[in-house]
Design an enzyme around this catalytic site. Structure first.
Site, short mmCIF file in Angstrom:
data_model
loop_
_atom_site.label_atom_id
_atom_site.label_comp_id
_atom_site.label_asym_id
_atom_site.label_seq_id
_atom_site.Cartn_x
_atom_site.Cartn_y
_atom_site.Cartn_z
CD GLU A 52 37.26 49.87 42.04
OE1 GLU A 52 38.33 50.22 42.59
OE2 GLU A 52 37.22 49.25 40.95
CG PHE A 75 36.21 45.83 42.05
CD1 PHE A 75 37.17 44.95 42.53
CD2 PHE A 75 36.03 45.90 40.68
CE1 PHE A 75 37.94 44.17 41.67
CE2 PHE A 75 36.79 45.13 39.81
CZ PHE A 75 37.74 44.26 40.31
NE ARG A 124 29.05 40.76 32.78
CZ ARG A 124 30.37 40.83 32.78
NH1 ARG A 124 30.96 41.92 33.19
NH2 ARG A 124 31.10 39.82 32.34
#
Length: 341
Positions: free
Chosen positions: A85, A110, A193
C-alpha cells in the site's frame, strides 16, 4: 499480510463469544431492493473514455474494489502494485506529478492504518491530484477488526488538504466519481462495492461536492447522516412516521469540508432532537465534527444524540446480525429515537 480468503473464527477477549457464522457477506439493502453492480468501476471506466489523464491503481484488490471493470476497459492505464500500500500511494503521487489523475484503490483499513504517512507526506502535503477510493469502510464486512475500518474518518479528518467523501448508494458513487476527478487536490472516498443499493434516485438527488442535502423534512427529529446510514435513517423515518413522529433527513456525504451553513440552518430549527448517524466509531467522525460545529456556533438543539459504532474492536459475523447488535439497523435506529423522545 495475506488477504483473507475465508473466515477463520478466533476467540474474543471481551464479554461472550465472538460470532462465528459463515454468512459473512450480505447486501446492505433489504431483500428485493434495487441495486447496481460495481458503480464505481463502471463510472470510472466511462469517465476515462473522455479523459486520457485518468489512471487506476490498486494493491492486489482490483476485484474487491470494483477496479477490475476499469482494468478491462482500459488495460493500458491500469497498474497492479501488489500487496504494497505504501508503494501504491507513492506511485499515485508520482503519476499525479506527471499530470495524470490517479485513482488508487485498496481497503480502507490499509489506506488509513498502513499507508497514512505516505498519503500525508507524498500526497496531501503537496496537495497532489490523487483520488484514494477505499472499500470496506466502517462495518461493511464481517471479517472482524483486521478488515473493519471503523476509525478511518477519525484518522484522516486531521490531515490538511484532504477532502473526505462518504457516499450513500450507487447513484451517489456514480455522480461522485466525475466530481472528485474534477476537484483539484487529494480526495479520500469511502466505497460501497459489489451490488450497491439504489436509494437516492427516489429523492431526485444530485451530488455536489461540499454540499449537504435535505432529503425529507420533519418537525420532531433531524437525522444528520452519511454513507449507507442515510439509507437506514430514511427507512427509520418511515417507521417513525407510522407512530406520528416526523423525521427530517439531512444527508452529509462530504465529511470534510462540512457544509456548515446547511447543518447549522437545519440544526438551529427549534424543538427538534438532532441525531447524527454514521457507519464509523463514535470517536472522531461526523458526530464529533457536527457537535464541535454546533458548539462553536452557539447552536443548541433540543437534544443531541449519536448513532455510531462503539469505541471498541467489533465482532466478526454476519452483517445483518452485527448491524442490529451495534445499533445500525433501521429498526435499531427507530427504537433509539423513540427512547430519546
Amino acid at each position: 499480510m495475506t488477504r483473507l480468503s475465508k473466515y477463520t473464527p478466533r476467540p474474543k477477549t471481551g464479554n461472550g463469544p465472538r460470532a462465528t457464522t459463515s454468512a459473512m457477506i450480505a447486501s446492505l439493502a433489504p431483500e428485493g431492493h434495487p441495486a447496481r453492480p460495481a458503480p464505481f468501476g463502471h463510472a470510472l471506466a466511462e469517465l476515462a473514455h473522455s479523459r486520457a489523464d485518468i489512471v487506476g491503481l490498486t494493491a492486489d484488490l482490483g476485484n474487491y474494489t470494483d477496479l477490475h471493470v476499469f482494468a478491462v476497459a482500459h488495460p493500458d492505464r491500469f497498474y497492479q502494485m501488489g500487496m504494497a500500500e505504501q508503494v501504491l500511494m507513492g506511485a499515485a503521487a508520482g503519476l499525479a506529478r506527471e499530470g495524470f489523475t490517479p485513482f488508487a484503490t485498496t481497503y480502507a483499513v490499509f489506506a488509513s492504518r498502513r499507508a497514512y504517512d505516505f498519503i500525508c507526506m507524498a500526497i496531501a502535503e503537496e496537495s497532489l491530484n490523487v483520488k484514494i477510493v477505499c472499500a470496506l469502510p466502517g462495518l461493511t464486512t464481517g471479517y472482524g477488526p483486521s478488515h473493519q475500518a471503523t476509525e478511518d474518518i477519525a484518522i484522516f479528518r486531521g490531515m490538511p488538504n484532504l477532502t473526505i467523501i462518504d457516499p450513500c448508494d450507487a447513484t451517489e458513487i456514480e455522480q461522485a466519481v466525475p466530481a472528485i476527478a474534477d476537484h483539484p487536490g487529494p480526495v479520500y472516498m469511502r466505497l460501497l462495492r459489489g451490488n450497491v443499493p439504489v436509494v437516492l434516485e427516489e429523492y431526485g438527488y444530485r451530488f455536489e461536492l461540499g454540499k449537504a442535502k435535505l432529503l425529507r423534512d420533519g418537525a420532531d427529529v433531524l437525522f444528520v447522516s452519511s454513507g449507507f446510514m442515510t439509507m437506514r435513517v430514511l427507512e427509520a423515518a418511515k417507521m417513525l412516521a407510522a407512530d406520528g413522529i416526523g423525521a427530517a433527513v439531512l444527508h452529509v456525504s462530504t465529511i470534510k469540508p462540512l457544509d456548515e451553513a446547511a447543518i447549522l440552518g437545519e440544526a438551529g430549527k427549534p424543538g427538534r432532537l438532532v441525531v447524527v448517524a454514521e457507519n464509523h466509531s463514535i470517536v472522531g467522525g461526523l458526530g464529533e465534527a457536527i457537535a464541535g460545529l454546533l458548539l462553536r456556533a452557539g447552536v443548541r438543539p433540543a437534544a443531541f444524540r449519536q448513532i455510531a459504532l462503539p469505541d471498541e474492536f467489533l465482532d466478526a459475523g454476519a452483517l445483518p446480525t452485527l448491524h442490529e447488535r451495534y445499533g445500525l439497523s433501521s429498526e435499531a435506529v427507530a427504537r433509539s429515537v423513540k427512547g430519546w423522545l
